[in-house]
Enzyme design. Sequence first.
Site, PDB file in Angstrom:
ATOM      1  N   ASP A  98     -64.060 -67.597  -7.679  1.00 46.67           N
ATOM      2  CA  ASP A  98     -63.460 -67.431  -9.006  1.00 46.67           C
ATOM      3  C   ASP A  98     -63.382 -68.806  -9.667  1.00 46.67           C
ATOM      4  O   ASP A  98     -62.649 -69.685  -9.193  1.00 46.67           O
ATOM      5  CB  ASP A  98     -62.049 -66.838  -8.811  1.00 46.67           C
ATOM      6  CG  ASP A  98     -61.311 -66.660 -10.128  1.00 46.67           C
ATOM      7  OD1 ASP A  98     -61.817 -67.118 -11.174  1.00 46.67           O
ATOM      8  OD2 ASP A  98     -60.223 -66.066 -10.092  1.00 46.67           O
TER       9      ASP A  98
ATOM     10  N   LYS B 297     -58.004 -66.683 -18.471  1.00 49.23           N
ATOM     11  CA  LYS B 297     -58.108 -67.760 -17.471  1.00 49.23           C
ATOM     12  C   LYS B 297     -59.538 -68.276 -17.322  1.00 49.23           C
ATOM     13  O   LYS B 297     -59.775 -69.479 -17.242  1.00 49.23           O
ATOM     14  CB  LYS B 297     -57.566 -67.283 -16.116  1.00 49.23           C
ATOM     15  CG  LYS B 297     -56.042 -67.289 -16.068  1.00 49.23           C
ATOM     16  CD  LYS B 297     -55.499 -66.652 -14.824  1.00 49.23           C
ATOM     17  CE  LYS B 297     -55.637 -67.519 -13.609  1.00 49.23           C
ATOM     18  NZ  LYS B 297     -54.984 -66.882 -12.426  1.00 49.23           N
TER      19      LYS B 297
ATOM     20  N   ASN C  18     -62.610 -76.426 -15.326  1.00 44.39           N
ATOM     21  CA  ASN C  18     -63.182 -76.770 -14.023  1.00 44.39           C
ATOM     22  C   ASN C  18     -64.672 -77.072 -14.118  1.00 44.39           C
ATOM     23  O   ASN C  18     -65.181 -78.013 -13.501  1.00 44.39           O
ATOM     24  CB  ASN C  18     -62.968 -75.624 -13.026  1.00 44.39           C
ATOM     25  CG  ASN C  18     -61.500 -75.472 -12.635  1.00 44.39           C
ATOM     26  OD1 ASN C  18     -60.762 -76.452 -12.659  1.00 44.39           O
ATOM     27  ND2 ASN C  18     -61.095 -74.263 -12.289  1.00 44.39           N
TER      28      ASN C  18
ATOM     29  N   GLY D 251     -65.439 -80.353 -15.798  1.00 41.92           N
ATOM     30  CA  GLY D 251     -65.169 -81.420 -14.825  1.00 41.92           C
ATOM     31  C   GLY D 251     -66.307 -81.545 -13.827  1.00 41.92           C
ATOM     32  O   GLY D 251     -66.752 -82.663 -13.495  1.00 41.92           O
TER      33      GLY D 251
ATOM     34  N   ALA E  87     -71.530 -69.818 -22.662  1.00 42.56           N
ATOM     35  CA  ALA E  87     -71.736 -68.562 -23.389  1.00 42.56           C
ATOM     36  C   ALA E  87     -70.540 -68.330 -24.295  1.00 42.56           C
ATOM     37  O   ALA E  87     -69.439 -68.053 -23.840  1.00 42.56           O
ATOM     38  CB  ALA E  87     -71.869 -67.410 -22.401  1.00 42.56           C
TER      39      ALA E  87
ATOM     40  N   TYR F 258     -59.969 -62.250 -25.644  1.00 40.91           N
ATOM     41  CA  TYR F 258     -61.370 -62.644 -25.506  1.00 40.91           C
ATOM     42  C   TYR F 258     -61.750 -63.645 -26.590  1.00 40.91           C
ATOM     43  O   TYR F 258     -62.284 -64.714 -26.312  1.00 40.91           O
ATOM     44  CB  TYR F 258     -62.241 -61.396 -25.606  1.00 40.91           C
ATOM     45  CG  TYR F 258     -63.719 -61.612 -25.388  1.00 40.91           C
ATOM     46  CD1 TYR F 258     -64.203 -62.033 -24.146  1.00 40.91           C
ATOM     47  CD2 TYR F 258     -64.648 -61.354 -26.403  1.00 40.91           C
ATOM     48  CE1 TYR F 258     -65.573 -62.203 -23.939  1.00 40.91           C
ATOM     49  CE2 TYR F 258     -66.009 -61.514 -26.192  1.00 40.91           C
ATOM     50  CZ  TYR F 258     -66.463 -61.933 -24.968  1.00 40.91           C
ATOM     51  OH  TYR F 258     -67.811 -62.090 -24.751  1.00 40.91           O
TER      52      TYR F 258
ATOM     53  N   LYS G  24     -62.730 -67.598 -26.002  1.00 40.27           N
ATOM     54  CA  LYS G  24     -64.060 -68.119 -26.337  1.00 40.27           C
ATOM     55  C   LYS G  24     -63.968 -69.237 -27.380  1.00 40.27           C
ATOM     56  O   LYS G  24     -64.740 -70.197 -27.339  1.00 40.27           O
ATOM     57  CB  LYS G  24     -64.948 -66.982 -26.833  1.00 40.27           C
ATOM     58  CG  LYS G  24     -65.333 -65.979 -25.743  1.00 40.27           C
ATOM     59  CD  LYS G  24     -66.293 -66.596 -24.733  1.00 40.27           C
ATOM     60  CE  LYS G  24     -66.805 -65.586 -23.729  1.00 40.27           C
ATOM     61  NZ  LYS G  24     -67.754 -66.176 -22.769  1.00 40.27           N
TER      62      LYS G  24
ATOM     63  N   TYR H 155     -65.206 -82.460 -24.747  1.00 42.74           N
ATOM     64  CA  TYR H 155     -65.864 -83.163 -23.636  1.00 42.74           C
ATOM     65  C   TYR H 155     -67.126 -83.872 -24.115  1.00 42.74           C
ATOM     66  O   TYR H 155     -67.460 -84.951 -23.645  1.00 42.74           O
ATOM     67  CB  TYR H 155     -66.189 -82.185 -22.486  1.00 42.74           C
ATOM     68  CG  TYR H 155     -65.103 -82.152 -21.437  1.00 42.74           C
ATOM     69  CD1 TYR H 155     -63.863 -81.587 -21.704  1.00 42.74           C
ATOM     70  CD2 TYR H 155     -65.304 -82.717 -20.174  1.00 42.74           C
ATOM     71  CE1 TYR H 155     -62.864 -81.574 -20.751  1.00 42.74           C
ATOM     72  CE2 TYR H 155     -64.310 -82.711 -19.212  1.00 42.74           C
ATOM     73  CZ  TYR H 155     -63.085 -82.132 -19.509  1.00 42.74           C
ATOM     74  OH  TYR H 155     -62.097 -82.126 -18.567  1.00 42.74           O
TER      75      TYR H 155
END
Length: 330
Positions: free
Chosen positions: A59, A94, A102, A105, A117, A148, A152, A162
Amino acid sequence: MNPKRILITGAAGFLGSHLCDRFIHEGYEVVGMDNLITGDLKNIEHLFKLKEFEFYHHDVSKFVHVSGRLDYILHFASPASPIDYLKIPIQTLKVGSLGIHNLLGLARAKQARILIASTSEVYGDPLINPQHEEYYGNVNAVGPRGVYDEAKRFQEAITMAYRNFHGLETRIVRIFNTYGPRMRLNDGRVLPAFIGQALRGEDLTVFGTGTQTRSFCYVDDLVEGIYRLLLSEYSEPINLGNPDEITILDFAKEVIALTGTRQKIVFKELPKDDPKVRQPDISKARAILNWEPIISRSEGIAKTYAYFKSLPSEELYRTEHKNFETYIHK
Ligand code: UDP
């Protein structure tokens, strides 16, 4: 020279599995990752025998570790049908927030290029049609689709941060309605719903009066666009989809004609915040990626119908969402 190595999250899902196939075909080493909440290993079973393919049952909302180098990451893990994200709203939020963090990173640590996506849902129930990339959208954060849509939108924001702050190589695709083999027959989305109904000899359920529009893109066309985007130098969000727009009522009639079912159309209540129009403006994709869809709806529906027809008959009657009506009409 070493083959390129790519991580694909959501690998056992509809789009993820087709992307795994494509990158294997292009000579990449593919690392698939999926927590299998909405994905299905059947979609990638044929890849397990290949030495170029490995799979992590994981996950991405939890810390993501992948050993060895990575050149690219495709983040496609997320529930994507309205029924799914009504059923698992927290996981949807989440994966679009903790999950993307994650993966960004990981991309930094591996110095990999990451493509995420995103979706036409960032435009919400749009007040302009077709939707171009500069349109900011009309989203209800606290409506049924909010979990949702906002996940997104956050994904896009953190990805750009980033890129701007860390100089990460990023790509963002806004995907419009896409269909094809390996969609789940009972995920509630309109094409599998109609084909499933035709195959079971049930009437086709059109929500509302069916005047709302969508524009359906066949999966192979979408995969080609994503492949080109990943290898392009374009880092702003870009729409990919088929601009051939149709009302849901006419779509139901097309499915009836193409499947030859004798069933009729019945009308059900329109779910809350169901977008009234949706059509991608793909001028950017045409100009920058030299891409446009080439598979017509009749060809695509025929291929998808053949796939659903080939499934074992118990699949037709498997109810994933017993409270389907309760969820969507709440
Ligand atoms: N829809 C419908 N009948 C169904 C399922 C969906 O009329 O059995 C409609 C739905 O209300 C929406 C459109 O089809 O207007 C597309 O729905 P889908 O769930 O495929 O995705 P969306 O584009 O709304 O995210």
